[in-house]
Design a protein around this motif. Structure first.
Motif, mmCIF file in Angstrom:
data_model
loop_
_atom_site.group_PDB
_atom_site.id
_atom_site.type_symbol
_atom_site.label_atom_id
_atom_site.label_comp_id
_atom_site.label_asym_id
_atom_site.label_seq_id
_atom_site.Cartn_x
_atom_site.Cartn_y
_atom_site.Cartn_z
ATOM 1 N N GLY A 12 1.151 11.950 -10.098
ATOM 2 C CA GLY A 12 0.740 10.920 -9.143
ATOM 3 C C GLY A 12 -0.509 11.326 -8.382
ATOM 4 O O GLY A 12 -1.208 12.283 -8.754
ATOM 5 N N GLY A 13 -0.761 10.592 -7.304
ATOM 6 C CA GLY A 13 -1.972 10.809 -6.531
ATOM 7 C C GLY A 13 -1.986 12.155 -5.811
ATOM 8 O O GLY A 13 -3.024 12.818 -5.740
ATOM 9 N N THR A 14 -0.849 12.553 -5.282
ATOM 10 C CA THR A 14 -0.789 13.815 -4.532
ATOM 11 C C THR A 14 -1.176 14.980 -5.433
ATOM 12 O O THR A 14 -2.000 15.833 -5.061
ATOM 13 C CB THR A 14 0.634 14.030 -3.983
ATOM 14 N N SER A 67 -3.131 6.826 -9.050
ATOM 15 C CA SER A 67 -1.664 6.877 -9.016
ATOM 16 C C SER A 67 -1.099 5.597 -9.620
ATOM 17 O O SER A 67 -1.655 4.513 -9.418
ATOM 18 C CB SER A 67 -1.206 7.016 -7.561
ATOM 19 N N HIS A 119 -6.038 10.887 3.002
ATOM 20 C CA HIS A 119 -4.583 10.977 2.872
ATOM 21 C C HIS A 119 -4.170 12.431 3.066
ATOM 22 O O HIS A 119 -4.953 13.348 2.802
ATOM 23 C CB HIS A 119 -4.191 10.499 1.467
ATOM 24 N N ASN A 141 -6.055 4.200 2.795
ATOM 25 C CA ASN A 141 -4.733 3.621 2.575
ATOM 26 C C ASN A 141 -4.169 2.935 3.808
ATOM 27 O O ASN A 141 -3.264 2.124 3.707
ATOM 28 C CB ASN A 141 -3.756 4.701 2.095
ATOM 29 N N VAL A 162 -6.820 6.195 -5.194
ATOM 30 C CA VAL A 162 -5.439 5.722 -5.344
ATOM 31 C C VAL A 162 -5.274 4.287 -4.847
ATOM 32 O O VAL A 162 -4.633 3.467 -5.496
ATOM 33 C CB VAL A 162 -4.473 6.697 -4.615
ATOM 34 N N GLN A 163 -5.851 3.960 -3.695
ATOM 35 C CA GLN A 163 -5.657 2.607 -3.159
ATOM 36 C C GLN A 163 -6.630 1.594 -3.749
ATOM 37 O O GLN A 163 -6.360 0.403 -3.747
ATOM 38 C CB GLN A 163 -5.809 2.598 -1.630
ATOM 39 N N ASP A 179 -4.899 14.866 -6.308
ATOM 40 C CA ASP A 179 -5.736 15.344 -5.196
ATOM 41 C C ASP A 179 -5.681 16.867 -5.092
ATOM 42 O O ASP A 179 -6.700 17.532 -4.910
ATOM 43 C CB ASP A 179 -5.262 14.724 -3.868
ATOM 44 N N ASP A 204 -10.686 10.075 -3.938
ATOM 45 C CA ASP A 204 -9.295 9.656 -4.105
ATOM 46 C C ASP A 204 -9.328 8.127 -4.196
ATOM 47 O O ASP A 204 -9.568 7.441 -3.201
ATOM 48 C CB ASP A 204 -8.507 10.143 -2.886
ATOM 49 N N ALA A 231 0.845 -1.203 0.000
ATOM 50 C CA ALA A 231 0.000 0.000 0.000
ATOM 51 C C ALA A 231 0.884 1.259 0.000
ATOM 52 O O ALA A 231 0.407 2.344 -0.316
ATOM 53 C CB ALA A 231 -0.938 -0.001 1.198
ATOM 54 N N HIS A 257 2.076 4.208 -9.106
ATOM 55 C CA HIS A 257 3.036 3.359 -8.384
ATOM 56 C C HIS A 257 2.404 2.429 -7.361
ATOM 57 O O HIS A 257 3.090 1.594 -6.770
ATOM 58 C CB HIS A 257 4.160 4.204 -7.750
ATOM 59 N N LYS A 258 1.079 2.533 -7.177
ATOM 60 C CA LYS A 258 0.408 1.579 -6.276
ATOM 61 C C LYS A 258 -0.061 0.346 -7.043
ATOM 62 O O LYS A 258 -0.572 -0.593 -6.455
ATOM 63 C CB LYS A 258 -0.819 2.228 -5.616
ATOM 64 N N MET A 309 -12.563 9.736 0.187
ATOM 65 C CA MET A 309 -11.753 8.742 -0.532
ATOM 66 C C MET A 309 -12.528 7.466 -0.842
ATOM 67 O O MET A 309 -13.505 7.133 -0.152
ATOM 68 C CB MET A 309 -10.480 8.428 0.248
HETATM 69 C C1 LIG Z 1 -5.072 7.238 -0.642
HETATM 70 C C2 LIG Z 1 -3.849 7.897 -1.185
HETATM 71 N N1 LIG Z 1 -3.954 9.083 -1.793
HETATM 72 C C3 LIG Z 1 -2.905 9.718 -2.327
HETATM 73 C C4 LIG Z 1 -1.637 9.172 -2.244
HETATM 74 C C5 LIG Z 1 -0.490 9.901 -2.840
HETATM 75 O O1 LIG Z 1 -0.149 9.319 -4.078
HETATM 76 P P1 LIG Z 1 1.294 9.546 -4.721
HETATM 77 O O2 LIG Z 1 2.266 8.801 -3.855
HETATM 78 O O3 LIG Z 1 1.180 8.981 -6.109
HETATM 79 O O4 LIG Z 1 1.544 11.012 -4.734
HETATM 80 C C6 LIG Z 1 -1.469 7.941 -1.593
HETATM 81 C C7 LIG Z 1 -0.123 7.353 -1.429
HETATM 82 O O5 LIG Z 1 0.203 6.828 -0.387
HETATM 83 C C8 LIG Z 1 -2.603 7.288 -1.072
HETATM 84 O O6 LIG Z 1 -2.509 6.109 -0.453
#
Ligand SMILES: Cc1ncc(COP(=O)(O)O)c(C=O)c1O
Length: 379
Positions: free
Chosen positions: A70-72, A199, A100, A151, A178-179, A75, A176, A9, A201-202, A147
């Motif tokens: 990516g996810g950040t 994202s 997150h 995560n 991402v997970q 978001d 979100d 995760a 890389h997950k 979300m």
């Molecule tokens: C739920 C969630 N949102 C956003 C992120 C951030 O994603 P990234 O690492 O691609 O910036 C993560 C990463 O841990 C996440 O678990």
């Protein structure tokens, strides 16, 4: 000593087929997609093909996909982008306490800019109550962000219910995911959502890749100024290898989702069965019936998370406490605190998360070693 990675995760190993797909774009096909010559045109075509692939796999249209780092960034783009574009309409945003930090800290920044943010609590399964969302809605609410799955605990949120009630009022809904990506099937065209973060890389893709799904009616204020890339939504030369890798990773991640879910749920069950058989005392943080199958978050009473993690690391086992971003800071998890309000439980919470390459034999080893370490720490 062999190493066992049970922190999927946090991030995942890049799939060999993803590396293979990316390599040409770091070698011969290095052109800038904005260049008009053949080098540029080739990479531009590859980026657009990746966008179509990702859109198809998510149930979206290509123009609804904006690539991000990516996810950040996805978001931030969603939350700040909507808030600054809609500030004349209203200045109230709703989110949850278990998001997150990419969401929470973006919301805190909004507060510093004169917005009001409501941070909704969760029940003890770590789920937001749709009724709480309904009650928090105001005349000036412009955005709700909850979300898809957490995560730290894997808790899957009632996003369909929340999205439906939010959008019925004409308010934008962001989630979100991402997970959740790669573990749950997605069709954004039928989900009641306006913006969704993903994202790479997950899901065994490259770090620094991801995207934001944006329904076409949504107005977004850009975060970056510069070139006209991503239809003026995201200036900057595209991360071509990352985008190609993300598309390949998503293709792989969407295959055999059911088989994968079954496999990880089986590994998790075996892990818990061994801990119980070894008479380890633990509490499950969350409810396994409403949880992503590859994540399990446990608190071991009387054991400090960092001590356990260090001992696991010495035995070659990589797990984590809370999200990777807070792991170094020794702060008890904000997610477990929101669920139980119990500092001790939060301070002893460990997340094990399974993924590509994990075998039953590995998970048995993780369980027996965890049991041994807990007994030693209690002695
Ligand atoms: C739920 C969630 N949102 C956003 C992120 C951030 O994603 P990234 O690492 O691609 O910036 C993560 C990463 O841990 C996440 O678990």
């Amino acid at each position: 000593m062999r190493r066992i990675y049970v922190d999927h995760a946090a991030t995942t190993p890049v799939h060999p087929r993803v590396i293979e797909a990316m390599l040409p774009y770091m070698d011969k096909q290095f052109g800038n997609p904005s260049s008009i010559h053949v080098f540029g045109r080739e990479t531009k075509a590859a980026v657009e093909e990746a966008r179509r692939t990702i859109a198809r796999l998510l149930g979206a249209e290509a123009k609804q996909i904006t690539f991000t780092s990516g996810g950040t960034e996805a978001d931030n783009m969603a939350i700040l982008g909507v808030a600054f574009a809609a500030r004349e309409k209203g200045k109230h945003v709703i989110t949850s306490q278990i998001e997150h930090h990419a969401v929470l800290h973006a919301c805190q920044y909004l507060e510093s800019q004169g917005f009001a943010v409501t941070y909704l609590p969760v029940d003890e399964n770590g789920r937001v109550r749709p009724d709480d969302v309904r009650e928090a809605l105001r005349e000036d609410t412009i955005l709700v962000s909850v979300m898809y799955a957490n995560n730290e605990t894997g808790a899957v949120q009632p996003v369909e219910e929340i999205g439906a009630l939010v959008r019925e009022k004409g308010i934008l809904f962001h989630t979100d995911a991402v997970q959740a990506l790669g573990m749950l099937s997605f069709d954004v065209s039928t989900l009641p959502v306006d913006l969704v973060s993903f994202s790479g890389h997950k899901i065994n893709g490259p770090k620094g890749s991801g995207c934001l799904y944006v329904r076409e009616t949504v107005k977004l204020h850009p975060l970056l100024y510069g070139g006209a890339q991503e239809r003026n939504r995201r200036a900057g030369t595209e991360n071509v290898p990352g985008i190609i890798g993300f598309a390949e990773a998503l293709k792989l991640a969407q295959q055999d989702i059911e088989a994968k879910r079954e496999k990880y749920a089986g590994l998790r069950q075996c892990f818990l069965d061994i801990l119980r058989a070894e008479q380890v005392v633990f509490q499950i943080n969350g409810d396994l019936d409403h949880c992503l199958p590859h994540i399990v978050n446990l608190s071991f009473a009387g054991v400090k998370a960092d001590a356990l993690l260090m001992n696991l690391d010495l035995e070659g086992i990589a797990a984590s406490s809370g999200s990777a971003c807070t792991a170094g800071s020794l702060q008890p998890s904000h997610v477990i605190l929101a669920m139980y309000g119990d500092e001790e439980r939060a301070g002893s919470a460990i997340r094990f998360s399974f993924g590509l390459g994990n075998t039953l034999e590995q998970i048995e080893e993780v369980a027996y070693k965890t049991a041994r370490i807990i007994k030693r720490l209690h002695a």
